[in-house]
Design an enzyme around this catalytic site. Structure first.
Site, PDB file in Angstrom:
ATOM      1  N   CYS A  81       0.838  -1.201   0.000  1.00 34.55           N
ATOM      2  CA  CYS A  81       0.000   0.000   0.000  1.00 34.55           C
ATOM      3  C   CYS A  81       0.872   1.249   0.000  1.00 34.55           C
ATOM      4  CB  CYS A  81      -0.888   0.050   1.248  1.00 34.55           C
ATOM      5  SG  CYS A  81      -2.148  -1.235   1.343  1.00 34.55           S
ATOM      6  N   ASP A  82       0.314   2.330  -0.530  1.00 35.03           N
ATOM      7  CA  ASP A  82       0.985   3.615  -0.436  1.00 35.03           C
ATOM      8  C   ASP A  82      -0.065   4.715  -0.494  1.00 35.03           C
ATOM      9  OD1 ASP A  82       3.868   4.880  -0.615  1.00 35.03           O
ATOM     10  OD2 ASP A  82       2.541   6.111  -1.842  1.00 35.03           O
ATOM     11  N   SER A  83       0.123   5.745   0.344  1.00 32.87           N
ATOM     12  CA  SER A  83      -0.846   6.838   0.416  1.00 32.87           C
ATOM     13  C   SER A  83      -0.176   8.187   0.191  1.00 32.87           C
ATOM     14  CB  SER A  83      -1.526   6.856   1.796  1.00 32.87           C
ATOM     15  OG  SER A  83      -2.215   5.660   2.056  1.00 32.87           O
ATOM     16  N   GLY A 118      -2.977   3.596  -2.833  1.00 32.36           N
ATOM     17  CA  GLY A 118      -2.814   2.516  -3.791  1.00 32.36           C
ATOM     18  C   GLY A 118      -2.762   1.181  -3.065  1.00 32.36           C
TER      19      GLY A 118
END
Length: 207
Positions: A81-83, A118
């Site tokens: 994940c990435d924010s 994501g």
């Protein structure tokens, strides 16, 4: 009656907030941070940026697992994940220092930001990959300079994409959300459920 295949869930992130979210819904993840250098990926489109970063993180961890021994019938899922937060078209990740965090909040206060996360889920057993992005609108309070300085002084926002933690003290400075709440914490649980279903499994298989 046959026993269902065992599903091993690996979280390619050191985020305690993401780990807590998964545990809340009955998933006990194995934590395996990717240590991926995010500066390798640049993109002015926030959706594409978080999707590329999430996939890169999941793929790094997957590569370390390919040759590891596996139990017969074991299913291994790896989640990356990435924010990032976008305010008035500007993309923000974690602030580099206190000064940047204060300047960021001066821009964010009273504004509406878009929190993009994501999600990349890799099924190591079938070599399938799913990549999605979830977006939530965040309405920030018009807070005072003294509140900004006091909040930054807690250290909480320095480790957060978007410079705030809604599940912590930062929740005091968010008026409302439009969209998925858990997405703002770092992982959209409804989206994860759908991704797991796309692989042919159920979230209840972890219970």
């Amino acid at each position: 009656m046959t026993q269902p295949n065992r599903i091993t869930f690996i979280l390619a992130s050191a985020s305690p907030a993401r780990k807590r979210l998964l545990e809340t819904v009955g998933i006990q993840p194995i934590i395996s941070p990717s240590d991926f250098d995010e500066s390798q990926i640049q993109d002015s489109n926030p959706v594409q940026l978080v999707q590329k970063l999430a996939q890169a993180k999941a793929e790094v961890v997957t590569q370390t697992l390919i040759n590891s021994p596996k139990r017969e019938g074991e299913i291994i899922l790896v989640l990356g994940c990435d924010s990032v937060l976008a305010v008035e078209g500007e993309i923000y990740g974690k602030p580099a220092n206190i000064e940047e965090a204060i300047a960021r909040w001066q821009t964010m206060k009273g504004q509406v930001g878009q929190l993009y996360t994501g999600h990349a889920l890799i099924n190591l057993s079938t070599h399938q990959t799913l990549v999605y992005c979830q977006t939530t609108n965040v309405y920030f309070s018009n807070i005072s300079d003294s509140e900004i300085e006091a909040y930054i002084a807690t250290g909480e926002p320095l480790n957060c994409a978007g410079c705030f933690a809604i599940e912590g003290k930062g929740g005091l400075f968010v008026e409302k959300l439009e969209g998925c709440h858990t997405n703002v914490i770092g992982l959209s649980l409804p989206l994860l459920r759908k991704m797991i279903q796309e692989f042919g499994y159920n979230i209840t298989d972890f219970w």
